[in-house]
Design an enzyme around this catalytic site. Structure first.
Site, PDB file in Angstrom:
ATOM      1  N   LYS A  13       0.938  -0.595  -0.070  1.00 41.07           N
ATOM      2  CA  LYS A  13       0.119  -0.372  -0.166  1.00 41.07           C
ATOM      3  C   LYS A  13       0.670   0.737   0.170  1.00 41.07           C
ATOM      4  O   LYS A  13       0.507   2.264  -1.074  1.00 41.07           O
ATOM      5  CB  LYS A  13      -0.872   0.147   0.890  1.00 41.07           C
ATOM      6  CG  LYS A  13      -1.412  -1.121   1.399  1.00 41.07           C
ATOM      7  CD  LYS A  13      -2.856  -1.268   2.348  1.00 41.07           C
ATOM      8  CE  LYS A  13      -1.711  -1.216   3.901  1.00 41.07           C
ATOM      9  NZ  LYS A  13      -0.842  -2.233   4.248  1.00 41.07           N
ATOM     10  N   ARG A  88      -9.402   0.787   8.966  1.00 41.23           N
ATOM     11  CA  ARG A  88      -9.077  -0.412   9.355  1.00 41.23           C
ATOM     12  C   ARG A  88     -10.744  -1.623  10.220  1.00 41.23           C
ATOM     13  O   ARG A  88      -9.830  -2.801  10.898  1.00 41.23           O
ATOM     14  CB  ARG A  88      -8.469  -0.142  10.160  1.00 41.23           C
ATOM     15  CG  ARG A  88      -6.874  -0.893   9.393  1.00 41.23           C
ATOM     16  CD  ARG A  88      -5.633  -0.608  10.305  1.00 41.23           C
ATOM     17  NE  ARG A  88      -4.358  -1.412  10.429  1.00 41.23           N
ATOM     18  CZ  ARG A  88      -3.328  -0.787   9.622  1.00 41.23           C
ATOM     19  NH1 ARG A  88      -3.358   0.414   8.268  1.00 41.23           N
ATOM     20  NH2 ARG A  88      -2.027  -1.950   9.619  1.00 41.23           N
ATOM     21  N   ARG A 127      12.137  -6.281   5.310  1.00 41.04           N
ATOM     22  CA  ARG A 127      11.449  -3.585   3.874  1.00 41.04           C
ATOM     23  C   ARG A 127      12.493  -3.618   5.654  1.00 41.04           C
ATOM     24  O   ARG A 127      13.359  -4.039   7.032  1.00 41.04           O
ATOM     25  CB  ARG A 127      10.190  -4.030   5.099  1.00 41.04           C
ATOM     26  CG  ARG A 127      10.092  -2.161   5.295  1.00 41.04           C
ATOM     27  CD  ARG A 127       9.091  -1.450   5.068  1.00 41.04           C
ATOM     28  NE  ARG A 127       8.069  -2.871   6.162  1.00 41.04           N
ATOM     29  CZ  ARG A 127       6.928  -2.432   6.725  1.00 41.04           C
ATOM     30  NH1 ARG A 127       5.897  -1.542   5.117  1.00 41.04           N
ATOM     31  NH2 ARG A 127       5.659  -3.087   7.107  1.00 41.04           N
ATOM     32  N   ARG A 160      10.861  -1.494  11.107  1.00 36.45           N
ATOM     33  CA  ARG A 160       9.781  -1.228  11.666  1.00 36.45           C
ATOM     34  C   ARG A 160       9.811  -2.189  13.428  1.00 36.45           C
ATOM     35  O   ARG A 160      10.499  -3.807  13.308  1.00 36.45           O
ATOM     36  CB  ARG A 160       9.315  -1.646  11.064  1.00 36.45           C
ATOM     37  CG  ARG A 160       8.436   0.124  10.866  1.00 36.45           C
ATOM     38  CD  ARG A 160       7.373  -0.303  10.228  1.00 36.45           C
ATOM     39  NE  ARG A 160       6.731  -0.323  10.569  1.00 36.45           N
ATOM     40  CZ  ARG A 160       5.054  -0.447   9.339  1.00 36.45           C
ATOM     41  NH1 ARG A 160       5.158   0.278   8.561  1.00 36.45           N
ATOM     42  NH2 ARG A 160       3.877  -1.355   9.730  1.00 36.45           N
ATOM     43  N   ARG A 171      -1.112  -9.084  13.497  1.00 39.28           N
ATOM     44  CA  ARG A 171      -0.915  -8.178  12.276  1.00 39.28           C
ATOM     45  C   ARG A 171      -2.041  -8.843  11.633  1.00 39.28           C
ATOM     46  O   ARG A 171      -2.869  -8.213  10.823  1.00 39.28           O
ATOM     47  CB  ARG A 171       0.057  -6.887  11.208  1.00 39.28           C
ATOM     48  CG  ARG A 171       0.561  -6.766  12.393  1.00 39.28           C
ATOM     49  CD  ARG A 171       1.903  -5.570  12.212  1.00 39.28           C
ATOM     50  NE  ARG A 171       2.096  -5.200  11.317  1.00 39.28           N
ATOM     51  CZ  ARG A 171       3.057  -5.149  10.414  1.00 39.28           C
ATOM     52  NH1 ARG A 171       4.121  -5.394  10.455  1.00 39.28           N
ATOM     53  NH2 ARG A 171       2.591  -3.973   9.289  1.00 39.28           N
TER      54      ARG A 171
HETATM   55  P1  AP5 Z   1       4.735  -1.619   1.677  1.00 40.93           P
HETATM   56  O1  AP5 Z   1       4.637  -0.774   0.737  1.00 40.93           O
HETATM   57  O2  AP5 Z   1       5.540  -0.894   2.717  1.00 40.93           O
HETATM   58  O3  AP5 Z   1       3.675  -1.985   2.659  1.00 40.93           O
HETATM   59  P2  AP5 Z   1       2.335  -2.019   2.960  1.00 40.93           P
HETATM   60  O4  AP5 Z   1       1.410  -2.700   2.693  1.00 40.93           O
HETATM   61  O5  AP5 Z   1       2.228  -0.415   3.431  1.00 40.93           O
HETATM   62  O6  AP5 Z   1       2.393  -2.523   4.444  1.00 40.93           O
HETATM   63  P3  AP5 Z   1       2.887  -1.790   6.024  1.00 40.93           P
HETATM   64  O7  AP5 Z   1       3.336  -2.902   6.412  1.00 40.93           O
HETATM   65  O8  AP5 Z   1       2.704  -0.504   6.558  1.00 40.93           O
HETATM   66  O9  AP5 Z   1       1.283  -1.842   6.214  1.00 40.93           O
HETATM   67  P4  AP5 Z   1       0.825  -2.331   7.539  1.00 40.93           P
HETATM   68  O10 AP5 Z   1      -1.312  -2.096   7.070  1.00 40.93           O
HETATM   69  O11 AP5 Z   1       0.787  -3.736   8.712  1.00 40.93           O
HETATM   70  O12 AP5 Z   1       1.107  -0.684   8.802  1.00 40.93           O
HETATM   71  P5  AP5 Z   1       0.675   0.016   8.609  1.00 40.93           P
HETATM   72  O13 AP5 Z   1       2.176   1.084   9.090  1.00 40.93           O
HETATM   73  O14 AP5 Z   1      -0.922   1.408   8.030  1.00 40.93           O
HETATM   74  O15 AP5 Z   1       5.598  -3.039   1.209  1.00 40.93           O
HETATM   75  C1  AP5 Z   1       6.370  -3.880   1.902  1.00 40.93           C
HETATM   76  C2  AP5 Z   1       7.596  -4.471   1.354  1.00 40.93           C
HETATM   77  O16 AP5 Z   1       7.903  -4.930   0.675  1.00 40.93           O
HETATM   78  C3  AP5 Z   1       8.260  -3.412   1.331  1.00 40.93           C
HETATM   79  O17 AP5 Z   1       9.530  -3.672   1.791  1.00 40.93           O
HETATM   80  C4  AP5 Z   1       8.464  -2.639  -0.324  1.00 40.93           C
HETATM   81  O18 AP5 Z   1       9.636  -1.949  -0.827  1.00 40.93           O
HETATM   82  C5  AP5 Z   1       7.765  -4.399  -0.401  1.00 40.93           C
HETATM   83  N1  AP5 Z   1       7.268  -4.069  -1.603  1.00 40.93           N
HETATM   84  C6  AP5 Z   1       6.204  -3.597  -2.398  1.00 40.93           C
HETATM   85  N2  AP5 Z   1       5.823  -4.020  -3.576  1.00 40.93           N
HETATM   86  C7  AP5 Z   1       6.509  -4.558  -3.399  1.00 40.93           C
HETATM   87  C8  AP5 Z   1       6.227  -5.382  -4.822  1.00 40.93           C
HETATM   88  N3  AP5 Z   1       5.506  -5.006  -6.078  1.00 40.93           N
HETATM   89  N4  AP5 Z   1       7.537  -6.755  -5.463  1.00 40.93           N
HETATM   90  C9  AP5 Z   1       8.195  -7.335  -4.622  1.00 40.93           C
HETATM   91  N5  AP5 Z   1       8.725  -6.056  -3.362  1.00 40.93           N
HETATM   92  C10 AP5 Z   1       6.937  -4.713  -3.162  1.00 40.93           C
HETATM   93  O19 AP5 Z   1      -0.264   0.408  10.909  1.00 40.93           O
HETATM   94  C11 AP5 Z   1       1.262  -0.077  11.485  1.00 40.93           C
HETATM   95  C12 AP5 Z   1       0.331  -0.222  12.540  1.00 40.93           C
HETATM   96  O20 AP5 Z   1      -0.040   0.678  13.212  1.00 40.93           O
HETATM   97  C13 AP5 Z   1      -1.225  -1.164  12.693  1.00 40.93           C
HETATM   98  O21 AP5 Z   1      -0.783  -2.416  13.186  1.00 40.93           O
HETATM   99  C14 AP5 Z   1      -1.561  -0.651  13.679  1.00 40.93           C
HETATM  100  O22 AP5 Z   1      -0.899  -0.725  14.864  1.00 40.93           O
HETATM  101  C15 AP5 Z   1      -1.923   0.992  13.359  1.00 40.93           C
HETATM  102  N6  AP5 Z   1      -2.400   1.715  12.694  1.00 40.93           N
HETATM  103  C16 AP5 Z   1      -2.135   2.174  11.445  1.00 40.93           C
HETATM  104  N7  AP5 Z   1      -3.217   2.382  10.862  1.00 40.93           N
HETATM  105  C17 AP5 Z   1      -4.158   1.674  11.806  1.00 40.93           C
HETATM  106  C18 AP5 Z   1      -6.115   2.339  11.966  1.00 40.93           C
HETATM  107  N8  AP5 Z   1      -6.673   3.279  10.362  1.00 40.93           N
HETATM  108  N9  AP5 Z   1      -6.405   2.382  12.254  1.00 40.93           N
HETATM  109  C19 AP5 Z   1      -5.958   1.552  13.939  1.00 40.93           C
HETATM  110  N10 AP5 Z   1      -4.443   1.377  14.057  1.00 40.93           N
HETATM  111  C20 AP5 Z   1      -3.985   1.950  13.364  1.00 40.93           C
END
Ligand code: AP5
Length: 215
Positions: A13, A88, A127, A160, A171
């Site tokens: 994402k 979410r 990552r 991270r 997660r």
């Molecule tokens: P990346 O693009 O970073 O993936 P992502 O989907 O953004 O992954 P996240 O882990 O950031 O998502 P998440 O939803 O768990 O975390 P968030 O920060 O929202 O890609 C991942 C890796 O793959 C990278 O190394 C990239 O280079 C690689 N990659 C990407 N595309 C690729 C491809 N096509 N081929 C090969 N490699 C590729 O949330 C974190 C925490 O915050 C949550 O657990 C929760 O505690 C809290 N939180 C956040 N939002 C909320 C909410 N709305 N409500 C409550 N808690 C929340």
């Protein structure tokens, strides 16, 4: 365009959202990034959020909703926005509808990056991020030119805190239990839900995303 970018942890994402934001000239609003910034600044919000994030649990809605409302209402989002990591759960989706309705706006589409669990676990394990300029790398798929240093600014890359394997499994479970039901919420309301195969190269995924958004 008011878009929700949806998918499991590690589905891509953030990667795809950044490319779409620069292509369309609209902001990507990542609740995860906003929370990590609050944690690193040691604000009251960050201190409250940290224990949930480290455990792989959702941060309470009360914390998230105020944060999102402020950004969605801001001038930067007037021409549209890309939401990454929000909503979410169904209560967050309902709250978003309320916020947008008050502004005379709505969600135009939800784009779902579909990636198998074993792929996301490997992506997350690989990552690495730059603490200075926030660039994201992957030691398996998109390694930096110099070992664990940012190509842009040379800072040492970091992992991270919530990217340890046991937290990632939690997660993913939270995603299945609390986040996936949001898709049914939008389908029931007739919002376009676009499924995109997220297990290909970054460029291929971006191309399919863009073509599904224009069709
Ligand atoms: P990346 O693009 O970073 O993936 P992502 O989907 O953004 O992954 P996240 O882990 O950031 O998502 P998440 O939803 O768990 O975390 P968030 O920060 O929202 O890609 C991942 C890796 O793959 C990278 O190394 C990239 O280079 C690689 N990659 C990407 N595309 C690729 C491809 N096509 N081929 C090969 N490699 C590729 O949330 C974190 C925490 O915050 C949550 O657990 C929760 O505690 C809290 N939180 C956040 N939002 C909320 C909410 N709305 N409500 C409550 N808690 C929340």
């Amino acid at each position: 365009m008011n878009l929700i970018l949806f998918g499991a942890p590690g589905a891509g994402k953030g990667t795809q959202g950044a490319l779409l934001a620069s292509r369309y000239g609209i902001p990507r609003i990542s609740t995860g990034d906003l929370l990590r910034q609050a944690v690193s600044e040691g604000t009251a919000l960050g201190q409250k959020a940290r224990k949930y994030m480290d455990a792989g649990e959702l941060v309470p809605d009360s914390v998230i909703l105020d944060m999102v409302c402020e950004v969605v209402k801001g001038d930067g989002a007037r021409e549209g926005f890309i939401l990454d990591g929000f909503p979410r759960n169904v209560p967050q989706a309902e709250a978003l509808d309320g916020m947008l309705c008050a502004l005379g706006k709505s969600v135009h589409a939800v784009a779902v990056l579909d990636v198998a669990d074993d792929v996301v676990v490997k992506r997350i394990a690989g990552r690495r991020s730059c603490p200075s300029c926030k660039a994201v790398y992957n030691i398996y798929y998109e390694p930096p030119r110099t070992d664990e240093r940012c190509d842009n600014c040379g800072s040492a890359l970091t992992q991270r805190a919530d990217d340890r394997e046991e937290t990632v499994r939690r997660r993913l479970q939270v995603y299945r239990d609390q986040t996936e039901p949001v898709l049914a919420y939008y389908r029931e309301r007739g919002t376009a839900v676009l499924l995109v195969r997220g297990d290909r190269s970054v460029d291929e995924v971006q191309a399919e995303l863009v073509s599904s958004l224009v069709s």
